[in-house]
Design a protein around this motif. Sequence first.
Motif, short mmCIF file in Angstrom:
data_model
loop_
_atom_site.label_atom_id
_atom_site.label_comp_id
_atom_site.label_asym_id
_atom_site.label_seq_id
_atom_site.Cartn_x
_atom_site.Cartn_y
_atom_site.Cartn_z
N VAL A 19 -3.38 0.86 14.86
CA VAL A 19 -3.20 1.82 14.30
C VAL A 19 -2.51 3.19 14.81
CG1 VAL A 19 -4.50 4.43 16.02
CG2 VAL A 19 -5.75 2.43 15.55
N VAL A 20 -1.06 2.68 15.43
CA VAL A 20 0.40 2.95 15.46
C VAL A 20 1.48 2.97 14.77
CG1 VAL A 20 3.06 3.19 17.32
CG2 VAL A 20 0.36 3.31 18.63
N LEU A 21 0.83 1.72 14.35
CA LEU A 21 1.93 1.71 12.41
C LEU A 21 1.06 2.46 11.62
CD1 LEU A 21 2.93 -2.42 12.88
CD2 LEU A 21 4.27 -0.60 12.96
N MET A 22 -0.27 2.47 11.53
CA MET A 22 -0.63 3.41 10.33
C MET A 22 -0.77 4.96 10.45
SD MET A 22 -4.26 1.98 10.18
CE MET A 22 -5.56 3.66 9.04
N MET A 23 -0.07 5.48 12.08
CA MET A 23 -0.37 6.70 12.15
C MET A 23 1.33 7.03 11.89
SD MET A 23 -3.26 8.15 12.98
CE MET A 23 -3.53 6.78 11.68
N ILE A 24 2.47 5.38 11.74
CA ILE A 24 3.96 5.62 11.62
C ILE A 24 3.73 6.01 10.17
CG2 ILE A 24 6.18 4.93 11.04
CD1 ILE A 24 5.48 3.44 14.56
N GLY A 25 3.19 5.09 9.55
CA GLY A 25 2.69 4.85 7.80
C GLY A 25 2.67 6.75 7.46
N LEU A 26 1.36 6.92 8.43
CA LEU A 26 1.11 8.12 7.61
C LEU A 26 1.64 9.48 7.72
CD1 LEU A 26 -1.87 9.56 6.37
CD2 LEU A 26 -3.06 9.99 9.07
N TRP A 27 2.35 9.73 8.98
CA TRP A 27 3.51 10.43 9.03
C TRP A 27 4.88 10.03 8.11
CZ3 TRP A 27 8.55 9.03 10.68
CH2 TRP A 27 9.10 10.15 11.28
N ALA A 28 4.86 9.24 7.33
CA ALA A 28 5.90 9.17 7.30
C ALA A 28 5.27 9.95 5.70
CB ALA A 28 6.48 8.03 6.64
N LEU A 29 3.90 9.52 4.77
CA LEU A 29 3.71 9.73 3.71
C LEU A 29 3.65 11.17 3.81
CD1 LEU A 29 0.56 7.22 2.74
CD2 LEU A 29 3.03 8.08 1.42
N ILE A 30 3.63 12.09 4.84
CA ILE A 30 2.88 13.45 4.63
C ILE A 30 4.38 14.63 4.92
CG2 ILE A 30 1.44 15.60 5.94
CD1 ILE A 30 -0.53 13.38 6.46
N ALA A 31 4.90 14.05 5.88
CA ALA A 31 6.35 15.00 6.34
C ALA A 31 7.64 14.22 5.73
CB ALA A 31 6.19 14.32 7.95
N LYS A 32 7.93 13.30 5.02
CA LYS A 32 9.16 12.66 4.93
C LYS A 32 9.57 13.46 3.85
CE LYS A 32 10.63 10.46 8.18
NZ LYS A 32 11.97 10.64 8.99
N ASN A 33 11.04 13.74 3.40
CA ASN A 33 10.70 14.69 1.93
C ASN A 33 11.19 13.88 0.84
OD1 ASN A 33 10.95 17.27 1.19
ND2 ASN A 33 13.75 17.03 1.77
N ASN A 34 12.12 12.79 1.50
CA ASN A 34 12.40 12.06 0.39
C ASN A 34 11.24 11.22 0.11
OD1 ASN A 34 14.34 9.05 -0.57
ND2 ASN A 34 15.71 10.86 -0.17
N LEU A 35 11.52 11.03 -1.57
CA LEU A 35 10.43 10.03 -1.35
C LEU A 35 10.63 8.26 -1.50
CD1 LEU A 35 10.33 11.49 -5.82
CD2 LEU A 35 8.28 12.65 -3.68
N ILE A 36 11.40 8.07 -1.59
CA ILE A 36 11.83 6.38 -1.14
C ILE A 36 11.50 6.28 0.01
CG2 ILE A 36 13.02 4.50 -1.07
CD1 ILE A 36 15.00 5.63 -3.37
N LYS A 37 11.66 7.32 1.02
CA LYS A 37 11.12 7.30 2.61
C LYS A 37 9.47 7.63 2.57
CE LYS A 37 14.23 7.52 5.31
NZ LYS A 37 14.72 8.12 5.85
N LYS A 38 9.06 7.81 1.81
CA LYS A 38 7.63 8.28 0.95
C LYS A 38 6.62 6.77 1.26
CE LYS A 38 6.88 12.72 0.01
NZ LYS A 38 5.50 13.56 1.31
N LEU A 39 7.79 6.11 0.37
CA LEU A 39 7.08 4.65 -0.49
C LEU A 39 7.54 3.84 0.97
CD1 LEU A 39 7.78 4.51 -3.77
CD2 LEU A 39 5.89 5.26 -3.20
N ILE A 40 7.96 3.97 1.42
CA ILE A 40 8.16 2.78 3.04
C ILE A 40 7.23 3.16 3.31
CG2 ILE A 40 9.74 2.40 4.78
CD1 ILE A 40 12.37 3.12 3.12
N GLY A 41 7.28 3.77 4.21
CA GLY A 41 6.16 4.92 4.71
C GLY A 41 4.39 3.91 4.25
N MET A 42 4.13 4.32 3.04
CA MET A 42 3.19 3.56 2.43
C MET A 42 2.93 2.24 2.67
SD MET A 42 2.02 3.80 -1.48
CE MET A 42 3.13 2.32 -1.92
N SER A 43 4.31 1.50 2.24
CA SER A 43 3.96 0.29 2.92
C SER A 43 3.84 -0.33 3.87
CB SER A 43 5.59 -0.49 2.02
OG SER A 43 5.68 -0.61 0.87
#
Lengths: 163, 81
Positions: A19-43
Amino acid sequence: MSEFIQTNVQPYFNFWIYVVLMMIGLWALIAKNNLIKKLIGMSIFQTAIILFYVSLGVKDGSTIPILDHHGPEHHETADAGHDDVHEKEHGKKAEPHHADDHVGPNPDTIANPLPHVLMLTAIVVGVSTLGVALAIGQMIFKEFGTLEENEILEQIKAGNVDD
Amino acid sequence: MIFAFDIIILIFLVVAAIISLSVKDLLSSAMIFGIYGFLICLLWAEMGAVDVAFTEAAVGAGVSAVFFIATIYNTRRRSSD
């Protein structure tokens, strides 16, 4: 508090971390500004879901689902006392009798391989979505000259897009 | 499944995920994401899923890190957050 940890946290620690890792990924997908950071969050989100499924197949004290021999376990021990003639006469009739007994390895000692096999497909699909997403990211960089989401939105609002 | 290994690898996993998302240099972010991939590969070997473990080591840690580095090489290395 320590009782809560013993009953709820320690046996299900994989699920808490999932659950913690999933929320970290969701937070990166929503809140990060850089598109590559968003993709790391998706992975990270994808690996968290795979972690959940693989954790379902784990049993206490289980090993890897690979056998080091073929066929039912009891053949060597059960037939050891018989001579060849006796085995030919009664070998086939003895089979249904033995079928009720414990045949093969005890399933409690090996991890459930079904979620593993399903997750192999999920890993390959995850890498191919990542590859397509990074290719689209390079196209976006060619078009806008940046990978920051706010700068791309500003350029779109200013009407700098040539279709 | 060995609980001591499990807890250590899972804590390192969360730390690697957070660092990978908070570093401003995208190349080191991709490298730390590769470390994350190898940690989760270790976790799967430890949980008895050896087939998933070597697929992850080849595909998740290897190929996706190469994809990230190729994209960063073709675009920009700095990130605003």
